[in-house]
Design an enzyme around this catalytic site. Structure first.
Site, PDB file in Angstrom:
ATOM      1  N   ARG A 175      86.384  90.810  58.366  1.00 11.50           N
ATOM      2  CA  ARG A 175      84.958  90.774  58.541  1.00 11.50           C
ATOM      3  C   ARG A 175      84.875  92.660  57.885  1.00 11.50           C
ATOM      4  NH1 ARG A 175      83.415  88.321  64.313  1.00 11.50           N
ATOM      5  NH2 ARG A 175      85.439  88.946  64.274  1.00 11.50           N
ATOM      6  N   THR A 200      96.110  85.639  69.861  1.00 15.02           N
ATOM      7  CA  THR A 200      96.372  86.533  70.731  1.00 15.02           C
ATOM      8  C   THR A 200      98.059  86.477  71.929  1.00 15.02           C
ATOM      9  OG1 THR A 200      94.640  86.087  71.790  1.00 15.02           O
ATOM     10  CG2 THR A 200      94.243  87.901  70.908  1.00 15.02           C
ATOM     11  N   ASP A 237      91.207  97.436  68.507  1.00 17.59           N
ATOM     12  CA  ASP A 237      89.691  97.505  67.807  1.00 17.59           C
ATOM     13  C   ASP A 237      88.382  97.764  68.388  1.00 17.59           C
ATOM     14  OD1 ASP A 237      89.426  95.054  69.429  1.00 17.59           O
ATOM     15  OD2 ASP A 237      88.805  94.249  66.870  1.00 17.59           O
ATOM     16  N   ASN A 244      84.343  88.059  77.797  1.00 20.33           N
ATOM     17  CA  ASN A 244      85.785  88.822  77.688  1.00 20.33           C
ATOM     18  C   ASN A 244      85.874  90.186  76.703  1.00 20.33           C
ATOM     19  OD1 ASN A 244      88.452  88.997  77.955  1.00 20.33           O
ATOM     20  ND2 ASN A 244      88.633  87.998  76.570  1.00 20.33           N
ATOM     21  N   ASN A 293      94.604 145.440  48.866  1.00 18.91           N
ATOM     22  CA  ASN A 293      93.572 144.650  48.063  1.00 18.91           C
ATOM     23  C   ASN A 293      93.127 144.050  47.075  1.00 18.91           C
ATOM     24  OD1 ASN A 293      90.110 145.676  48.287  1.00 18.91           O
ATOM     25  ND2 ASN A 293      90.433 145.488  45.970  1.00 18.91           N
ATOM     26  N   ASN A 326     102.352 130.889  39.573  1.00 16.10           N
ATOM     27  CA  ASN A 326     103.073 130.737  40.295  1.00 16.10           C
ATOM     28  C   ASN A 326     104.525 130.153  39.758  1.00 16.10           C
ATOM     29  OD1 ASN A 326     101.241 129.424  41.417  1.00 16.10           O
ATOM     30  ND2 ASN A 326     102.124 128.540  43.222  1.00 16.10           N
ATOM     31  N   SER A 375      91.290 144.357  39.596  1.00  9.67           N
ATOM     32  CA  SER A 375      90.204 143.334  38.691  1.00  9.67           C
ATOM     33  C   SER A 375      91.405 142.403  37.311  1.00  9.67           C
ATOM     34  CB  SER A 375      88.922 142.924  38.050  1.00  9.67           C
ATOM     35  OG  SER A 375      88.464 143.502  39.866  1.00  9.67           O
ATOM     36  N   ALA A 413      93.381 147.052  35.630  1.00 13.25           N
ATOM     37  CA  ALA A 413      92.809 146.104  35.636  1.00 13.25           C
ATOM     38  C   ALA A 413      92.929 145.023  34.191  1.00 13.25           C
ATOM     39  CB  ALA A 413      90.919 145.841  35.359  1.00 13.25           C
ATOM     40  N   ARG A 452      98.276 146.677  28.863  1.00 14.92           N
ATOM     41  CA  ARG A 452      96.680 146.669  28.168  1.00 14.92           C
ATOM     42  C   ARG A 452      96.480 146.781  27.038  1.00 14.92           C
ATOM     43  NH1 ARG A 452      92.458 149.917  31.259  1.00 14.92           N
ATOM     44  NH2 ARG A 452      92.630 148.184  33.117  1.00 14.92           N
TER      45      ARG A 452
HETATM   46  C1  UD1 Z   1      89.186  88.339  71.446  1.00 16.74           C
HETATM   47  C2  UD1 Z   1      89.168  87.148  72.651  1.00 16.74           C
HETATM   48  C3  UD1 Z   1      87.745  86.450  73.126  1.00 16.74           C
HETATM   49  C4  UD1 Z   1      87.255  87.959  73.969  1.00 16.74           C
HETATM   50  C5  UD1 Z   1      87.470  89.037  72.298  1.00 16.74           C
HETATM   51  C6  UD1 Z   1      86.765  90.428  72.697  1.00 16.74           C
HETATM   52  C7  UD1 Z   1      91.114  85.629  72.309  1.00 16.74           C
HETATM   53  C8  UD1 Z   1      91.703  83.999  71.938  1.00 16.74           C
HETATM   54  N1  UD1 Z   1      89.338  85.891  72.643  1.00 16.74           N
HETATM   55  O1  UD1 Z   1      88.599  87.775  70.644  1.00 16.74           O
HETATM   56  O2  UD1 Z   1      87.817  86.641  74.038  1.00 16.74           O
HETATM   57  O3  UD1 Z   1      85.913  88.328  74.233  1.00 16.74           O
HETATM   58  O4  UD1 Z   1      88.942  89.597  71.687  1.00 16.74           O
HETATM   59  O5  UD1 Z   1      86.524  91.451  71.483  1.00 16.74           O
HETATM   60  O6  UD1 Z   1      92.004  86.261  72.307  1.00 16.74           O
HETATM   61  N2  UD1 Z   1      95.339  90.394  67.025  1.00 16.74           N
HETATM   62  C9  UD1 Z   1      97.058  90.328  67.033  1.00 16.74           C
HETATM   63  N3  UD1 Z   1      97.633  88.887  66.248  1.00 16.74           N
HETATM   64  C10 UD1 Z   1      96.891  88.119  66.444  1.00 16.74           C
HETATM   65  C11 UD1 Z   1      95.790  87.887  66.609  1.00 16.74           C
HETATM   66  C12 UD1 Z   1      94.247  88.665  67.218  1.00 16.74           C
HETATM   67  O7  UD1 Z   1      97.354  91.335  67.545  1.00 16.74           O
HETATM   68  O8  UD1 Z   1      98.024  87.008  65.355  1.00 16.74           O
HETATM   69  C13 UD1 Z   1      94.929  91.451  67.417  1.00 16.74           C
HETATM   70  C14 UD1 Z   1      93.743  91.875  66.465  1.00 16.74           C
HETATM   71  O9  UD1 Z   1      94.084  92.119  65.595  1.00 16.74           O
HETATM   72  C15 UD1 Z   1      93.004  92.529  68.009  1.00 16.74           C
HETATM   73  C16 UD1 Z   1      93.214  91.548  68.963  1.00 16.74           C
HETATM   74  O10 UD1 Z   1      94.404  91.572  69.068  1.00 16.74           O
HETATM   75  O11 UD1 Z   1      93.182  94.044  67.534  1.00 16.74           O
HETATM   76  C17 UD1 Z   1      91.980  90.676  69.330  1.00 16.74           C
HETATM   77  O12 UD1 Z   1      91.705  89.857  67.864  1.00 16.74           O
HETATM   78  P1  UD1 Z   1      91.033  88.861  67.439  1.00 16.74           P
HETATM   79  O13 UD1 Z   1      90.429  88.339  66.355  1.00 16.74           O
HETATM   80  O14 UD1 Z   1      89.265  90.150  67.256  1.00 16.74           O
HETATM   81  O15 UD1 Z   1      90.114  88.259  68.286  1.00 16.74           O
HETATM   82  P2  UD1 Z   1      88.477  88.334  68.808  1.00 16.74           P
HETATM   83  O16 UD1 Z   1      88.140  86.383  68.337  1.00 16.74           O
HETATM   84  O17 UD1 Z   1      87.478  88.952  68.390  1.00 16.74           O
END
Ligand code: UD1
Ligand code: CA
Length: 479
Positions: A15, A77, A101, A168, A375, A384, A403, A421, A438
């Protein structure tokens, strides 16, 4: 507290619509993920592991002081946490799992989350918040007694669950041993076909393990940056937080909305920051110094009572009472001694300008060692670079550079020596001597009267001043 932090930063951040991975986008000169690392460190985490994946190298280069683990395919995640299993094997205790993030999270909130898990003995304590518009977030489902039953991702919500406003925040404190013992129970049976870390809530509940939640006092703190609009929102909040803290410590800002200070900058008392000032990286400004307007300092140090006006400094050092600008450019390795001056349109790089020495106007100083009380006249340039290599210029104490002197390096101007100068000085000038190169001036008596009168009769500008005068050997008058 000796928690460990695991920061998830492998996602692309579609996004953001960017060639740069999301967590590498900068706020106040620092990448997003750095704020999360700092918060974890300030909360007392001794060990911090960052999961990288999308544009991993670019992110890792921003985190040279932090341990990074790769997640080559981003399968969710939960999968990101699985990738850290080997690195964290044997670790017991509180494991903070954070998103890369969420730059507004505060250390105190993280410490509170860890404390709550440790006192409650929960397998997981998660940070939640209430939002007017919870769309996009995973929702917290509580049972009749208020205990957290599950987290349901937005795309998996049942129709009646759309009303839930507790979300969450993606900030968790796990009992590490319990987490890794049950992590394999995650599946990809959901709307996105991913391993959701959030499903651990249900796994723990099924096992009769305790899950608790800490509602964040300030929902703003949990803002996750997914778009550039949210990036700007987070930047605004951080700018306000940082500037307020400095003002409370004795820094003057007439318009704090027009001053941008990075999180690692240190400022003394009675520092004054005028509008349109940017202080980034490991910059420090000592007591009583005045910076701005219109100045950008990165990784630079400014001494007490120094003055920097409308200038750009990168990895430069400005001594106490020294003066820089307007419109000076101090590049890496520029060092001004106490009371020294780099004035209007002066560029300095890898050079030391000694105490009370002055380079007041229109000069380039590179690879030079300038002593004290020197100066340097207007328009002086250290030549250089010969096209292949850089060479040094040395100007000893008390020398006077006329100068428009071209100092063709390598060259040394001795103590108290003088250059004429307009000279191109390519040989050393010994202490106390005059170096001058000069062509001798010719003076032609009566030239102006004859030439200017003649030209006037041809209809050519009669009142041209000295710059309108022509060399007497020039015959063309066709311009
Ligand atoms: C996630 C949560 C959601 C929560 C939200 C808060 C899950 C499934 N969902 O959703 O419940 O409300 O965060 O902001 O966890 N990342 C990885 N590897 C992956 C996927 C993601 O490192 O395979 C990292 C992303 O870079 C990011 C973080 O995990 O920093 C969260 O991932 P993102 O895809 O933004 O999760 P959301 O959809 O926001
Ligand atoms: Ca000349």
């Amino acid at each position: 507290m000796s928690a460990t932090a695991l920061i998830l930063a492998a996602g692309e951040g579609t996004r953001m619509k960017s060639a740069t991975p999301k967590v590498a986008h900068a706020i106040l000169g620092e990448p997003l993920v750095r704020y999360v690392v700092d918060a974890a460190r300030d909360a007392g985490c001794e060990r911090i592991v960052v999961i990288t994946g999308h544009s991993a190298e670019e992110v890792e280069n921003l985190l040279e002081d932090v341990e990074c683990v790769r997640q080559s395919d981003q399968l969710g995640t939960g999968h990101a946490v699985m990738c850290a299993r080997d690195s964290l094997s044997g670790f017991e205790g509180s494991l903070l799992v954070l998103s890369g993030d969420t730059p507004l999270l505060q250390a105190e909130t993280l410490a509170g989350l860890v404390a709550m898990r440790e006192t409650s003995g929960a397998a997981l304590t998660l940070l939640t918040t209430h939002l007017h518009d919870p769309s996009g977030y995973g929702r917290i489902v509580r049972d009749r007694d208020g205990a957290v039953e599950a987290i349901v991702e937005h795309k998996d919500l049942a129709p009646e669950q759309h009303e839930l406003t507790e979300v969450n925040t993606g900030t968790y404190c796990f009992d590490a041993a319990v987490l890794f013992a049950h992590l394999d129970r995650l599946t990809t049976q959901n709307a996105q076909g991913e391993y959701y870390l959030t499903d651990m809530v249900q796994v723990f509940n099924d096992e009769g393990l305790l899950v608790t939640a800490l509602p964040a006092e300030d929902p703003l703190e949990t803002l996750g940056v997914n778009s550039r609009v949210q990036l700007a929102e987070a930047a605004d909040v951080l700018q306000g937080r940082i500037n307020t803290a400095h003002m409370l410590m004795g820094v003057t800002m007439i318009s704090p909305g027009l001053v941008w200070i990075g999180p690692h900058v240190s400022l003394g008392r009675d520092v004054e920051l005028l509008p349109m000032v940017f202080l980034f990286g490991n910059t420090s400004v000592a007591d009583g110094a005045i910076i701005g307007p219109n100045s950008r300092l990165t990784d630079s140090a400014v001494g007490e009572d120094a003055r920097v006006d409308s200038s750009v400094l990168v990895e430069a050092t400005v001594g106490p009472g020294a003066s820089v600008g307007p419109l000076a450019y101090l590049r890496p390795g520029a060092v001004l001694g106490a009371g020294a001056k780099a004035g209007m349109c002066v560029e300095i790089k890898t050079s030391r300008v000694g105490a009370n020495s002055k380079v007041p106007h229109l000069s380039y100083i590179g690879d030079a060692l300038i002593g004290e009380g020197v100066n340097v006249g207007a328009g002086t340039i250290t030549c250089n670079y010969d096209g292949a290599a850089k060479h040094a210029t040395v100007i000893e104490d008390g020398a006077f550079i006329g100068s428009d002197t071209m100092l063709v390096a390598p060259v040394r101007i001795g103590r108290g020596a003088v250059t004429g100068a307009g000279s191109a000085i390519s040989r050393d000038v010994p202490a106390g001597a005059l170096g001058i190169e000069r062509a001798e001036q010719r003076t032609v008596e009566g030239w102006a009267a004859t030439h200017r009168v003649a030209r006037a009769s041809e209809g050519i500008e009669a009142n041209a001043g000295p710059s309108g005068a022509r060399d007497e050997t020039e015959t063309s008058d066709t311009d």
